[in-house]
Design an enzyme around this catalytic site. Structure first.
Site, mmCIF file in Angstrom:
data_model
loop_
_atom_site.group_PDB
_atom_site.id
_atom_site.type_symbol
_atom_site.label_atom_id
_atom_site.label_comp_id
_atom_site.label_asym_id
_atom_site.label_seq_id
_atom_site.Cartn_x
_atom_site.Cartn_y
_atom_site.Cartn_z
ATOM 1 C CD GLU A 1 37.502 41.187 45.638
ATOM 2 O OE1 GLU A 1 37.330 39.966 44.647
ATOM 3 O OE2 GLU A 1 36.823 42.358 44.994
ATOM 4 N N GLY B 1 36.740 38.987 36.854
ATOM 5 C CA GLY B 1 36.806 40.447 36.550
ATOM 6 C C GLY B 1 37.969 41.291 37.096
ATOM 7 C CB SER B 2 39.296 42.831 39.720
ATOM 8 O OG SER B 2 38.410 41.880 40.949
#
EC number: 3.6.1.6
Length: 432
Positions: A175, A206-207
């Site tokens: 990513e 979330g990240s």
């Protein structure tokens, strides 16, 4: 503005470890392979042909569709990226963990955008791909798979081309790398004669990801584990990226951790308090398919200093500080970095803008220390701005003077990993 893709395709082929002699042949192979995916119509040899690709970004707080239009000028020339159609729907697929069929419905709704953008005659040759990120990484494997199965069913029922492995969860490291390649391509920094590049900071729900090209060898040598480094060759030079994805340190997951609500049982009767929230605030808040009762601390104090101590525990000892973060390197920051900077009035919501890390800190103090008298537009703005400040300063170790380019789009294309992932689909980028 038209964007030329050939350079990035050349880069990606060399990334795959090909020599210069092999590259010319491979470019032709790539053109031919695209041609085999997208059968040619009966046209003159010099006729420009248009083809399309559909990439879904299934994030923790929303699902987005990118419909890319490419132009192929001739049989021996590489395609040009001509346009991107973008649309998003909230919440993310993970919100439907207890009703997976709704995940399929979300994707079906977004596919209408593709049907409107891609001419009907091209549907059968237009690939659809979905990559899920931290929202599904945070779920139990069987629950995530149930959601993916629903998406796969919708794809299979659609009139588009459904390739093998069309629906999956993306690796967090990829990513970051694919976003770095996309942004550096779109900003014109991937050129043979220069190694000057821009770093990327992506803050999802979330990240969060950080990826940049270090200038000091010690940055590579001092990483905690080997997977913080991605090596590849470009134009006979070996590039080593510093890159890492922190699952659980996206903005929404960080809210949960700050509130002490991560993995806690008995949500229906628990109230999670924070000095990062207005003292009189109390409400329900949902993320990842769960609903939480949250409030300020009516009997305690609120404000920046106390809030900073709360968010510091979410960052300290978790986020690794690279040995160097060069001041001469501009970092592009997007996703929630951009959104919250807009909410806080730091940048324009269309143009974006340049900010220093200290600008986040200054505005966080203002929002937090005035929220009793002047409630912010979002009750979480104090917490979010303080977390971003803490993540940048105490997490990654940026100086307060470090310049960040806050952006939503680069040359009219969304700042994300989606373009890189689309090209990755066409010719399997190999990253070690």
């Amino acid at each position: 503005m038209k964007l030329t893709v050939p350079l990035l395709l050349l880069v990606l082929l060399v990334v795959a470890g090909l020599s210069r002699a092999q590259v010319k042949t491979s470019l032709l192979d790539l053109t031919n392979s695209i041609g085999s995916i997208l059968p040619s119509l009966s046209r003159p040899a010099n006729h420009s042909r248009i083809f399309y690709a559909v990439m879904f970004d299934a994030g923790s707080t929303g699902t987005r569709i990118h419909v890319y239009t490419f132009i192929q000028s001739g049989s021996e020339e590489l395609p040009v990226l001509d346009n991107e159609m973008f649309h998003s729907i909230k919440p993310g697929l993970s919100a439907y963990v207890d009703s997976p069929e709704m995940a399929g419905h979300t994707v079906k709704m977004l596919l209408k955008v593709a049907k409107k953008t891609v001419p009907r005659l091209e549907w059968k040759r237009t690939p659809v791909v979905l990559r899920a990120t931290a929202g599904l990484r945070l779920l139990a494997a069987e629950k995530a798979q149930a959601l993916l199965d629903q998406v796969q069913h919708v794809f299979d029922e659609s009139p588009f081309l459904v390739p093998d492995n069309s629906v999956s969860i993306m690796n967090g490291t990829n990513e970051g790398i694919l976003a770095w390649i996309s942004v550096n391509f779109l900003t014109g920094h991937l050129k043979a004669q220069t190694k000057k590049t821009v770093g990327i900071l992506d803050l999802g729900g979330g990240s969060t990801q950080i990826t940049f090209l270090p200038k000091l060898r010690k940055t590579i040598e001092s990483v905690p584990v080997a997977d913080y480094v991605a090596r590849f060759d470009i134009f006979n030079s070996t590039f080593e990226l510093y890159t890492h994805s922190y699952l659980g340190n996206g903005l929404m997951a960080a809210r949960l951790a700050t509130l002490g609500a991560l993995g806690v049982e008995g949500l229906e009767w628990r109230v999670f308090k924070s000095s990062c929230l207005p003292k009189k605030f109390r409400d329900e808040w949902s993320f990842g398919g769960l609903t939480y009762q949250v409030s300020g601390d009516p009997d305690g104090y609120a404000g920046y200093k106390l809030c900073y101590q709360e968010v510091l525990k979410v960052v300290k000892g978790i986020i690794h500080q690279p040995y160097e973060l060069q001041d001469s390197s501009v970092f592009y920051a997007f996703s929630y970095y951009f959104d919250r900077a807009v909410d806080a009035g730091l940048i324009d919501g269309v143009q974006g803008g340049m900010l220093e890390v200290r600008d986040f800190k200054k505005r966080a103090k203002e929002v937090c220390n005035k929220m009793t008298k002047y409630p912010p537009i979002s009750s979480f703005l104090c917490m979010d701005m303080t977390y971003i400040t803490c993540l940048l300063k105490d997490g990654f170790g940026f100086k307060e003077s470090t310049v960040l380019q806050l952006t939503k789009k680069v040359n009219n294309v969304e700042s994300s990993w989606a373009l890189g992932a689309t090209l990755d689909y066409f010719h399997n980028l190999k990253i070690h």
